[in-house]
Write a protein that holds these residues in place. Structure first.
Motif, PDB file in Angstrom:
ATOM      1  N   LEU A   1       0.821  -1.208   0.000  1.00 43.71           N
ATOM      2  CA  LEU A   1       0.000   0.000   0.000  1.00 43.71           C
ATOM      3  C   LEU A   1       0.856   1.260   0.000  1.00 43.71           C
ATOM      4  O   LEU A   1       0.399   2.317  -0.458  1.00 43.71           O
ATOM      5  CB  LEU A   1      -0.929   0.000   1.212  1.00 43.71           C
ATOM      6  CG  LEU A   1      -2.025  -1.062   1.233  1.00 43.71           C
ATOM      7  CD1 LEU A   1      -2.816  -0.992   2.535  1.00 43.71           C
ATOM      8  CD2 LEU A   1      -2.969  -0.902   0.055  1.00 43.71           C
ATOM      9  N   GLN A   2       2.066   1.178   0.499  1.00 41.34           N
ATOM     10  CA  GLN A   2       2.947   2.342   0.521  1.00 41.34           C
ATOM     11  C   GLN A   2       3.724   2.516  -0.775  1.00 41.34           C
ATOM     12  O   GLN A   2       4.402   3.525  -0.947  1.00 41.34           O
ATOM     13  CB  GLN A   2       3.931   2.234   1.688  1.00 41.34           C
ATOM     14  CG  GLN A   2       3.288   2.403   3.058  1.00 41.34           C
ATOM     15  CD  GLN A   2       4.268   2.183   4.176  1.00 41.34           C
ATOM     16  OE1 GLN A   2       5.261   1.470   4.018  1.00 41.34           O
ATOM     17  NE2 GLN A   2       4.023   2.783   5.320  1.00 41.34           N
ATOM     18  N   HIS A   3       3.620   1.551  -1.684  1.00 43.35           N
ATOM     19  CA  HIS A   3       4.367   1.615  -2.942  1.00 43.35           C
ATOM     20  C   HIS A   3       3.441   1.386  -4.137  1.00 43.35           C
ATOM     21  O   HIS A   3       3.572   0.386  -4.843  1.00 43.35           O
ATOM     22  CB  HIS A   3       5.492   0.576  -2.955  1.00 43.35           C
ATOM     23  CG  HIS A   3       6.595   0.855  -2.002  1.00 43.35           C
ATOM     24  ND1 HIS A   3       6.470   0.648  -0.652  1.00 43.35           N
ATOM     25  CD2 HIS A   3       7.846   1.342  -2.197  1.00 43.35           C
ATOM     26  CE1 HIS A   3       7.595   0.983  -0.059  1.00 43.35           C
ATOM     27  NE2 HIS A   3       8.443   1.414  -0.965  1.00 43.35           N
ATOM     28  N   PRO A   4       2.499   2.276  -4.391  1.00 46.60           N
ATOM     29  CA  PRO A   4       1.741   2.160  -5.646  1.00 46.60           C
ATOM     30  C   PRO A   4       2.680   2.335  -6.825  1.00 46.60           C
ATOM     31  O   PRO A   4       3.583   3.181  -6.796  1.00 46.60           O
ATOM     32  CB  PRO A   4       0.723   3.304  -5.540  1.00 46.60           C
ATOM     33  CG  PRO A   4       1.322   4.269  -4.570  1.00 46.60           C
ATOM     34  CD  PRO A   4       2.117   3.459  -3.592  1.00 46.60           C
ATOM     35  N   THR A   5       2.494   1.535  -7.837  1.00 42.31           N
ATOM     36  CA  THR A   5       3.431   1.515  -8.949  1.00 42.31           C
ATOM     37  C   THR A   5       2.739   1.900 -10.249  1.00 42.31           C
ATOM     38  O   THR A   5       1.524   1.720 -10.410  1.00 42.31           O
ATOM     39  CB  THR A   5       4.075   0.129  -9.090  1.00 42.31           C
ATOM     40  OG1 THR A   5       4.952   0.121 -10.219  1.00 42.31           O
ATOM     41  CG2 THR A   5       3.017  -0.948  -9.292  1.00 42.31           C
TER      42      THR A   5
END
Length: 799
Positions: free
Chosen positions: A266-270
Motif C-alpha cells: 500500500l505504501q508503494h503504488p506503482t
C-alpha cells in the motif's frame, strides 16, 4: 526437607570446588536417583522446556536506494521514506548543515511532542564519510551469496556486480552505515561480542513508484493510526493501532510476513503496467468460485510462512531456539507445497506460473535434511537442537550411555547408602554436567553429635554450602572415570552437526528468501481478492493514455458504514475535460465524491480491483490532495498555512500525468483573498501546455468569472430537491453549477437555535442589498440598559 549434596570429584577436568552450576547453557539437564533403606529406588529426570514464543526475529538485510534527485525545499522523497521505514537512527554528514539537514531535523523533532524526537540523529565527521574510506569498508563486506573459496579479485568483481560504485552518494552512505554498525553493534543488538552479519543485499529503485505524500495518505484514509489511550504508552513504537482505513479493510493476510508485505504494497503504488496486470491476473483467478478450494489450501499453508532472514540470523549465530528450527522447517515444507499447488493454476497468471516453475528442489532438499536430522519433538522437550537416532553412530553411542545412566545411578545409590551411617535412611544421587556425580542426604537430625556428623573423606564445598565433596575413592569416582561428562559431549557433538546443517542452509539462502518473498506477495493478493469478491469490486482497465473513466463508482470505506450509498460517474479526458470544478450545497457529498475517485485511482495503482461498475484508469505518476488540514502546535503553522503548503506542493510536483484533489482551498482567510488565491492556482494549471487531472470543490460560486475560458474545464454540481422549503440532497453528480450553498438550512438542520438562524438571514439580506442589517431590539435594549447603569454610576461617584 532440604537436601545436602555430597560430591565425588569429576575426572573430566572440571574442578568441583567453586564450580559455577550455570556456566553452560545446557547445564540444567539433571539426572536424579533416590534410594531409601528397605525401599525401592526411584529415578527422575529434569529438563527445562523452552516454551515457543511468537516473537519475530529482526531481519538483517541491507537495502540500498538508487540515487535519485529529491527537490528542495519540501524533500518529499525523504519524507515518504521516513514515514515508510520508521528508522530508529539517521546518519548525516556533520559538515553539511544545509536545507536538507534542517528538513531532517524539523521532521524528527518539530512534529513530535516528545523532546527526544522520533528517532536518533548522528552526525559523522568528514573523515568517516570520505569516499575511499567508505569504499574500503564496502570491499570488506561479507555476504553469504558470494562464491565459495573465491580470490580477492573475484570477490571484488562480485561486489561490483551487486553495487554500482559509480553512484558516489550511495557509496558514501553505505560505507558510513557499515562503519557505524561496526562501532555500535554491541549497543544496538545487546550482544557484547557480536558483529553485524548481513544475510542479503537488495537494491531499491523508485523509478516506477507513484508519488503519494503523507497528507494524501491521511486525507484518503489509506492508513489511520489510533494512538494508545494510555498517556504512558502513547507515542512509543508499536503502541498505536489501525483505525478505519483501507489498510484495515485489506488486512486479511494469513501470515505475519504477508501482513507486513501488505503495508509495503500500500505504501508503494506503482506505475509499471506489467506488474499491475500480473497482480490483477492473480486476483481474478482467486475470485472465481471454482478456485475456492485451491485458495483455502494455499491459505492453510501460508500461515506457516515465516521471516526466514530473522530465523537464519539466529541460526547463523548459533542462538536459535528449538521453535525457530521448527518454524524454518515449516516454512520450507509449506513453501514447497505452495509451489506445487500453483502448478495447476500456472496457465492463468504469469506470477503463479513463476511460482509453479520455481526450482524448489533445493528447498525440498533442505526440508528433507532437516526432517532426517532434527528430532523436533525432543528438541521442544529438551529446549535445544536434538539430532534423531541413526544420523551419527558415535552420537547414538553417547546417547545410549546417557540413557543407561539412570540405571547405573540407581544401583550406585544403593551401594553408597550402605556405606553411609545407619541414621541416614535416605540418599539421592544427582548428575550435573561439569560437576560430576553428587550424593545428597537430608539435613542432620538435632540430637546428633559432632562425631556423628563427621563423614569419612567428605567435606562441605566452599562456595556452595549445600554441596559436600568426597575426597576418597568410591563408586561415584568410578562413574566419573568410566562415563565422565556425557551430556556436554552430546551437546557438543550435536552442535557440530547443527553447524554443518547451517552451512548448507546458508548456501541456498537466496533461493529460500526469493520464494518466501513471493509467498508473502501471494498472501497479499489473495487477501485483496477476498475483499474484492466480498464487496463486488471489478477489474479496472489500465492504459498509458491520459484518461480516467469510472462508471458507478463507490467509496470503499463509506460502503462499510452506509447501507444505501449512491454511486457516481467520472469522465476525465481530452474530450470530457481534465479539470472538474464541483459546486453544490453543504453536506451534499462533494468531499466523499472526490475521495472516492482518488481511492479508486489509488487502488488501481496497487493492482487491486476497484468498487465500480466499470473503470478505465490511465497511469498517473503523482497523487496530491488538499483535503485535510491537521493542525499541530509543534508545527508552528495555522490551518491556512498548512493548506497553502499542500497546494504549493501540488503545483510544484504535479505533471501532466498527475491527479490533484482540492477541497475548499482558500476557506481559511477572507472571501476575497481566498477567491483570488484559488483562481490564481487554477489559472496556473490551465496555462500549462498539458494540464493534469484536477478535481476541485469550492463554495466560491462565481469562480468561473476569474479563470480563463478553457475547454478542459467542466463544472459539476450535486442534485437536490426542495421539500417544505428545505433541501433534500440526492448525492448524485450532474453537469452545471450550483446557485446556492444552503448554508442556513444546513445550519438549522445541524441544531443551531432558530433565533440565530433568523438573525443570520437578516444579515445576509443586508449584505446582498449593500445596506446595514435591521437593529436587533433585544441587543439594543440590553446595551442601552448597560449604558444607563454606567452613566448613573459615574454621576454619583466623587471623581
Amino acid at each position: 526437607m532440604e537436601n545436602i549434596l555430597l560430591d565425588r570429584p569429576s575426572t573430566s577436568g572440571t574442578a568441583s570446588n567453586g564450580s559455577n552450576v550455570d556456566s553452560h547453557e545446557n547445564d540444567n539437564h539433571f539426572v536424579i536417583a533416590k534410594c531409601r533403606r528397605n525401599d525401592e529406588v526411584t529415578v527422575s529426570t529434569k529438563t527445562d522446556e523452552q516454551q515457543e514464543t511468537t516473537e519475530e526475529s529482526e531481519t538483517e538485510e541491507l537495502f540500498i536506494l538508487e540515487e535519485i534527485v529529491d527537490r528542495p525545499p519540501e524533500y518529499q522523497i525523504f519524507a515518504s521514506l521516513f514515514r515508510q521505514v520508521e528508522p530508529i537512527c539517521i546518519l548525516l554528514e556533520g559538515k553539511n548543515q544545509g536545507g536538507f539537514v534542517q528538513t531532517v531535523k524539523k521532521t524528527v523533532f518539530d512534529n513530535d511532542a516528545n523532546d527526544e524526537g522520533r528517532c536518533k540523529l548522528v552526525f559523522l565527521s568528514p573523515k568517516e564519510y570520505s569516499f575511499e574510506a567508505c569504499k574500503r569498508r564496502i570491499a570488506s563486506l561479507s555476504l553469504p551469496t558470494e562464491p565459495l573459496n573465491c580470490s580477492d579479485e573475484e570477490r571484488s568483481l562480485y561486489l561490483r556486480t551487486v553495487i554500482d560504485f559509480s553512484q558516489t552518494q550511495s557509496v558514501h552512505a553505505m560505507g558510513a552505515l557499515l562503519r557505524y554498525l561496526d562501532l555500535n553493534w554491541a549497543k544496538l543488538s545487546m550482544e557484547l561480542h557480536g558483529k553485524p552479519n548481513f544475510l542479503s543485499l537488495r537494491i531499491i529503485s523508485l523509478a516506477d513508484i507513484v508519488t503519494v505524500d503523507e497528507d494524501t495518505y491521511r486525507g484518503l484514509q489509506v492508513f489511520s493510526a489510533i494512538v494508545h489511550p494510555s498517556a504512558f504508552k502513547r507515542g512509543t513504537r508499536g503502541s498505536s493501532r489501525e483505525g478505519l482505513s483501507l489498510f484495515q479493510v485489506f488486512s486479511k493476510c494469513r501470515s505475519k510476513i504477508g501482513q507486513a508485505k501488505m503495508r509495503v504494497l500500500l505504501q508503494h503504488p506503482t506505475c509499471d503496467l506489467e506488474t499491475l496486470k500480473h497482480r490483477q491476473d492473480v486476483i481474478a483467478f482467486f475470485m472465481r468460485p471454482q478456485n475456492e478450494s485451491l485458495m483455502r489450501n494455499i491459505c492453510s499453508s501460508l500461515r506457516y510462512i515465516k521471516n526466514v532472514h530473522g530465523i537464519l540470523t539466529k541460526i547463523k549465530a548459533l542462538s536459535a531456539k528449538s521453535y525457530q528450527w521448527k518454524s524454518l522447517y515449516n516454512t520450507l515444507y509449506n513453501a514447497v507445497l505452495i509451489c506445487e499447488m500453483c502448478e495447476e493454476a500456472g496457465n492463468h497468471s504469469e506470477f503463479l506460473q513463476k511460482l509453479a516453475s520455481f526450482d524448489n528442489n533445493k528447498l525440498y532438499e533442505m526440508a528433507l535434511y532437516m526432517n532426517r536430522i532434527i528430532d523436533f519433538d525432543l528438541s521442544k522437550t529438551e529446549g535445544k537442537f536434538t539430532v534423531k537416532a541413526g544420523v551419527d553412530p558415535e552420537l547414538d553411542r553417547k546417547k545410549q550411555t546417557m540413557a543407561s545412566l539412570q540405571g547405573l545411578m540407581s544401583e550406585t545409590a544403593k551401594v553408597e547408602l550402605d556405606r553411609l551411617p545407619n541414621y541416614i535412611q535416605e540418599c539421592s544421587m544427582l548428575y550435573m554436567p561439569h560437576l560430576g556425580y553428587l550424593l545428597g542426604v537430608k539435613v542432620w537430625a538435632e540430637n546428633l553429635s559432632a562425631e556423628d556428623k563427621n563423614l569419612n573423606d567428605m567435606k562441605f564445598m566452599d562456595k556452595i554450602p549445600s554441596y559436600i565433596k568426597n575426597l576418597g575413592p568410591s563408586s561415584l569416582t568410578e562413574l566419573d572415570v568410566l562415563i565422565g561428562d556425557t551430556y556436554p559431549e552430546i551437546v557438543a557433538h550435536e552442535t557440530r552437526i547443527m553447524m554443518r546443517l547451517t552451512a548448507h542452509m546458508m548456501q541456498h539462502l537466496h533461493t529460500l528468501a526469493t520464494v518466501v518473498n513471493m509467498c508473502s506477495e501471494l498472501d497479499c493478493l489473495i487477501a485483496i481478492s477476498k475483499v474484492s469478491k466480498e464487496y463486488n469490486y471489478v477489474r479496472p482497465t489500465l492504459t498509458p493514455e491520459k484518461v480516467i473513466s469510472i462508471k458507478q463508482g463507490k467509496h470503499p470505506l463509506y460502503m462499510l458504514t452506509c447501507d444505501n450509498f449512491v454511486p457516481n460517474d467520472l469522465e476525465s479526458s481530452q474530450e470530457a475535460g481534465f479539470v472538474k470544478i464541483l459546486t453544490g450545497p453543504n453536506s451534499s457529498g462533494k468531499s466523499v465524491y472526490m475521495k472516492q475517485i482518488g481511492l479508486i485511482v489509488y487502488l488501481a495503482h496497487i493492482g487491486s480491483f476497484v468498487p465500480a461498475e466499470s473503470a478505465t484508469i490511465g497511469i498517473v505518476r503523482h497523487i496530491h490532495t488538499r483535503i485535510q488540514s491537521t493542525e499541530c502546535v509543534a508545527a508552528h503553522m495555522s490551518a491556512f498555512l498548512i493548506d497553502l503548503r499542500q497546494m504549493a506542493l501540488a503545483l510544484q510536483e504535479s505533471t501532466s500525468h498527475s491527479l490533484l484533489i482540492v477541497d475548499e482551498f482558500g476557506k481559511g482567510t477572507s472571501a476575497t483573498d481566498g477567491l483570488a488565491l484559488l483562481a490564481a492556482c487554477l489559472n496556473t494549471l490551465l496555462f500549462r501546455q498539458h494540464c493534469p487531472h484536477v478535481l476541485l470543490a469550492t463554495h466560491y460560486l462565481n469562480i468561473k468569472e476569474y479563470i480563463v475560458n478553457s475547454p478542459v474545464v467542466r463544472f459539476l454540481r450535486f442534485e437536490y430537491i426542495i421539500e417544505d422549503d428545505e433541501p433534500v440532497f440526492l448525492f448524485r453528480v450532474c453537469e452545471g453549477g450550483a446557485s446556492s450553498s444552503f448554508a442556513l438550512q444546513v445550519a438549522a438542520a445541524s441544531g443551531l437555535p432558530p433565533r440565530t438562524i433568523s438573525r443570520a438571514k437578516d444579515i445576509m439580506a443586508a449584505l446582498t442589498n449593500n445596506t446595514l442589517p435591521v437593529a436587533n431590539k433585544r441587543i439594543t435594549t440590553k446595551l442601552n440598559t448597560c449604558l444607563e447603569t454606567m452613566k448613573q454610576k459615574l454621576l454619583t461617584d466623587d471623581i
